[in-house]
Write a protein that holds these residues in place. Structure first.
Motif, PDB file in Angstrom:
ATOM      1  N   LEU A 144      -3.447  16.519  -8.694  1.00  0.00           N
ATOM      2  CA  LEU A 144      -4.007  15.255  -8.089  1.00  0.00           C
ATOM      3  C   LEU A 144      -4.938  15.777  -6.825  1.00  0.00           C
ATOM      4  O   LEU A 144      -5.027  16.535  -6.324  1.00  0.00           O
ATOM      5  N   THR A 145      -5.806  14.552  -6.736  1.00  0.00           N
ATOM      6  CA  THR A 145      -6.976  14.740  -5.578  1.00  0.00           C
ATOM      7  C   THR A 145      -6.161  14.227  -4.345  1.00  0.00           C
ATOM      8  O   THR A 145      -5.120  13.697  -4.081  1.00  0.00           O
ATOM      9  N   ALA A 146      -6.952  14.413  -3.250  1.00  0.00           N
ATOM     10  CA  ALA A 146      -6.438  14.092  -1.979  1.00  0.00           C
ATOM     11  C   ALA A 146      -6.094  12.278  -1.793  1.00  0.00           C
ATOM     12  O   ALA A 146      -5.283  11.798  -1.347  1.00  0.00           O
ATOM     13  N   ALA A 147      -7.389  11.898  -2.557  1.00  0.00           N
ATOM     14  CA  ALA A 147      -7.148  10.170  -2.754  1.00  0.00           C
ATOM     15  C   ALA A 147      -6.000   9.793  -3.360  1.00  0.00           C
ATOM     16  O   ALA A 147      -5.123   8.820  -3.012  1.00  0.00           O
ATOM     17  N   ASP A 148      -5.612  10.440  -4.405  1.00  0.00           N
ATOM     18  CA  ASP A 148      -4.437  10.227  -5.470  1.00  0.00           C
ATOM     19  C   ASP A 148      -3.323  10.443  -4.517  1.00  0.00           C
ATOM     20  O   ASP A 148      -2.293   9.421  -4.511  1.00  0.00           O
ATOM     21  N   ARG A 149      -3.171  11.286  -3.833  1.00  0.00           N
ATOM     22  CA  ARG A 149      -1.797  11.842  -3.075  1.00  0.00           C
ATOM     23  C   ARG A 149      -1.762  10.806  -1.912  1.00  0.00           C
ATOM     24  O   ARG A 149      -0.575  10.237  -1.571  1.00  0.00           O
ATOM     25  N   GLU A 150      -2.846  10.448  -1.287  1.00  0.00           N
ATOM     26  CA  GLU A 150      -2.721   9.454  -0.268  1.00  0.00           C
ATOM     27  C   GLU A 150      -2.382   8.017  -0.613  1.00  0.00           C
ATOM     28  O   GLU A 150      -1.599   7.353  -0.055  1.00  0.00           O
ATOM     29  N   ALA A 151      -3.086   7.798  -1.912  1.00  0.00           N
ATOM     30  CA  ALA A 151      -2.588   6.479  -2.518  1.00  0.00           C
ATOM     31  C   ALA A 151      -1.089   6.388  -2.847  1.00  0.00           C
ATOM     32  O   ALA A 151      -0.610   5.120  -2.342  1.00  0.00           O
ATOM     33  N   LEU A 152      -0.546   7.326  -3.250  1.00  0.00           N
ATOM     34  CA  LEU A 152       0.694   6.975  -3.370  1.00  0.00           C
ATOM     35  C   LEU A 152       1.766   7.227  -2.143  1.00  0.00           C
ATOM     36  O   LEU A 152       2.508   6.248  -1.872  1.00  0.00           O
ATOM     37  N   TRP A 153       1.214   8.146  -1.239  1.00  0.00           N
ATOM     38  CA  TRP A 153       1.905   7.886   0.034  1.00  0.00           C
ATOM     39  C   TRP A 153       1.689   6.561   0.695  1.00  0.00           C
ATOM     40  O   TRP A 153       2.701   6.017   1.188  1.00  0.00           O
ATOM     41  N   SER A 154       0.762   5.974   0.713  1.00  0.00           N
ATOM     42  CA  SER A 154       0.237   4.647   1.370  1.00  0.00           C
ATOM     43  C   SER A 154       1.179   3.465   0.536  1.00  0.00           C
ATOM     44  O   SER A 154       1.886   2.769   1.248  1.00  0.00           O
ATOM     45  N   ARG A 155       0.937   3.468  -0.898  1.00  0.00           N
ATOM     46  CA  ARG A 155       1.842   2.376  -1.381  1.00  0.00           C
ATOM     47  C   ARG A 155       3.567   2.527  -1.191  1.00  0.00           C
ATOM     48  O   ARG A 155       4.095   1.646  -1.078  1.00  0.00           O
ATOM     49  N   LEU A 156       3.783   3.724  -1.157  1.00  0.00           N
ATOM     50  CA  LEU A 156       5.232   4.081  -0.940  1.00  0.00           C
ATOM     51  C   LEU A 156       5.690   3.409   0.540  1.00  0.00           C
ATOM     52  O   LEU A 156       6.709   3.052   0.590  1.00  0.00           O
ATOM     53  N   ALA A 157       4.852   3.831   1.491  1.00  0.00           N
ATOM     54  CA  ALA A 157       5.037   3.242   2.742  1.00  0.00           C
ATOM     55  C   ALA A 157       5.159   1.873   2.877  1.00  0.00           C
ATOM     56  O   ALA A 157       5.934   1.188   3.627  1.00  0.00           O
ATOM     57  N   ASP A 158       4.077   1.105   2.112  1.00  0.00           N
ATOM     58  CA  ASP A 158       4.055  -0.251   2.281  1.00  0.00           C
ATOM     59  C   ASP A 158       5.294  -0.972   1.760  1.00  0.00           C
ATOM     60  O   ASP A 158       5.676  -1.849   2.052  1.00  0.00           O
ATOM     61  N   VAL A 159       5.687  -0.442   0.566  1.00  0.00           N
ATOM     62  CA  VAL A 159       6.919  -1.013  -0.085  1.00  0.00           C
ATOM     63  C   VAL A 159       8.155  -0.785   0.691  1.00  0.00           C
ATOM     64  O   VAL A 159       9.158  -1.421   0.538  1.00  0.00           O
ATOM     65  N   ARG A 160       8.396   0.396   1.248  1.00  0.00           N
ATOM     66  CA  ARG A 160       9.544   0.729   2.330  1.00  0.00           C
ATOM     67  C   ARG A 160       9.590  -0.257   3.595  1.00  0.00           C
ATOM     68  O   ARG A 160      10.667  -0.662   3.820  1.00  0.00           O
ATOM     69  N   GLY A 161       8.308  -0.834   3.943  1.00  0.00           N
ATOM     70  CA  GLY A 161       8.427  -1.566   5.143  1.00  0.00           C
ATOM     71  C   GLY A 161       8.149  -2.991   4.570  1.00  0.00           C
ATOM     72  O   GLY A 161       7.853  -3.951   5.572  1.00  0.00           O
ATOM     73  N   ALA A 162       8.426  -3.473   3.404  1.00  0.00           N
ATOM     74  CA  ALA A 162       8.122  -4.823   2.930  1.00  0.00           C
ATOM     75  C   ALA A 162       9.145  -5.698   3.486  1.00  0.00           C
ATOM     76  O   ALA A 162      10.495  -5.610   3.296  1.00  0.00           O
ATOM     77  N   ALA A 163       8.564  -6.659   3.707  1.00  0.00           N
ATOM     78  CA  ALA A 163       9.470  -7.971   4.025  1.00  0.00           C
ATOM     79  C   ALA A 163       9.878  -8.495   2.758  1.00  0.00           C
ATOM     80  O   ALA A 163       9.285  -8.352   1.813  1.00  0.00           O
ATOM     81  N   PRO A 164      11.000  -9.131   2.623  1.00  0.00           N
ATOM     82  CA  PRO A 164      11.612  -9.638   1.306  1.00  0.00           C
ATOM     83  C   PRO A 164      10.677 -10.609   0.571  1.00  0.00           C
ATOM     84  O   PRO A 164      10.411 -10.343  -0.758  1.00  0.00           O
ATOM     85  N   GLU A 165       9.820 -11.501   1.086  1.00  0.00           N
ATOM     86  CA  GLU A 165       8.744 -12.141   0.421  1.00  0.00           C
ATOM     87  C   GLU A 165       7.669 -11.395   0.040  1.00  0.00           C
ATOM     88  O   GLU A 165       7.031 -11.760  -0.890  1.00  0.00           O
ATOM     89  N   ASP A 166       7.545 -10.144   0.434  1.00  0.00           N
ATOM     90  CA  ASP A 166       6.374  -9.209  -0.147  1.00  0.00           C
ATOM     91  C   ASP A 166       6.796  -8.224  -0.864  1.00  0.00           C
ATOM     92  O   ASP A 166       5.885  -7.685  -1.488  1.00  0.00           O
ATOM     93  N   TYR A 167       8.142  -8.126  -1.095  1.00  0.00           N
ATOM     94  CA  TYR A 167       8.846  -7.003  -1.906  1.00  0.00           C
ATOM     95  C   TYR A 167       8.163  -6.718  -3.323  1.00  0.00           C
ATOM     96  O   TYR A 167       7.793  -5.718  -3.580  1.00  0.00           O
ATOM     97  N   ARG A 168       8.296  -7.795  -3.972  1.00  0.00           N
ATOM     98  CA  ARG A 168       7.643  -7.794  -5.547  1.00  0.00           C
ATOM     99  C   ARG A 168       6.285  -7.432  -5.532  1.00  0.00           C
ATOM    100  O   ARG A 168       5.815  -6.471  -6.588  1.00  0.00           O
TER     101      ARG A 168
END
Length: 254
Positions: A144-168
């Motif tokens: 994976l490129t650095a951008a690929d790895r950062e995208a995965l970390w970023s999206r993981l962080a987003d969903v872990r901190g999601a409010a219920p209305e934003d979770y899906r």
């Protein structure tokens, strides 16, 4: 005087997010079938909206750009936008800063009108297993490129901190990022199409706090396995994740 490192980091994060959203947008807003130009245009725009590629209040690309990317006329784009505005998904504004924007609050689903059979649920989940387990395995097998790895970390962080209305929405974006990391461009729209079907099912059941916590643990395990290059673990964990959702759907809906 040295630049503020915090501000620089924030700008970098914003640039990465914009790049990730553009990548997913390009994958979803692809040329449509000429015999169903209007219907396919509506479908592609709805995928982009409901899968969270664009956020509430964010503007759509200009009509001319959408028409070029979808391979349809501007009249077709305009008709599709009007239909989605009438349905409450989009808002058109005039003036210097005008354009077409996502509504701040998207229409709520009406689960009382939805009816799904056991066979429909099983079919959707088996297709999801084929697509998403394969995507996780392929992503883990790539360099994976650095951008690929950062995208995965970023999206993981987003969903872990999601409010219920934003979770899906944020959950969908993480799974699309995994599909993108597989390095097979044609896989992304297939995962997106199946995800639309899955979300129709999930919108009919309640968000359960324990299930969300368990999903978050699985998401992290999947991402870590992909980043570590452990294809077997990535596939195994994604399989468990898929069928955990299936158990809830069968329990609530059939």
């Amino acid at each position: 005087m040295s630049a503020d490192p915090g501000a620089a980091d924030e700008r970098l994060r914003e640039e990465r997010t914009a790049h990730e959203e553009q990548t997913a947008s390009e994958a979803l807003l692809r040329p449509v079938r000429p015999l169903n130009a209007f219907e396919d245009t509506v479908e592609r725009l709805l995928q982009t909206i409901r899968l969270g590629v664009l956020s509430p209040g964010e503007s759509l690309p200009p009509e001319r750009e959408l028409a070029a990317r979808l391979g349809v006329s501007r009249d077709t784009v305009r008709e599709a936008i009007k239909s989605l505005a009438d349905a409450g998904y989009l808002v058109s504004r005039r003036g210097r800063y005008g354009g077409t924007f996502l509504a701040d609050a998207l229409p709520a689903p009406r689960p009382d009108e939805a009816r799904f059979s056991e066979a429909e649920i099983t079919d959707a989940m088996r297709l999801r297993e084929i697509l998403e387990v394969g995507a996780a395995r392929m992503a883990a097998g790539r360099t994976l490129t650095a951008a690929d790895r950062e995208a995965l970390w970023s999206r993981l962080a987003d969903v872990r901190g999601a409010a219920p209305e934003d979770y899906r929405r944020l959950d969908s974006r993480l799974h699309l990022a995994i599909a993108e990391a597989a390095g097979v461009p044609s896989l992304v729209p297939l995962v997106a199409q199946n995800r639309m079907r899955l979300n129709e099912l999930l919108d009919c059941i309640p968000l359960l706090a324990r299930n969300i916590a368990h999903s978050d643990e699985q998401h992290e395990a999947i991402v870590l396995a992909i980043l570590a290059g452990d294809a077997k673990r990535a596939a195994q964990t994604m399989t468990a994740h898929v069928w955990g959702s299936a158990a809830l759907l069968h329990g609530f809906l059939d």
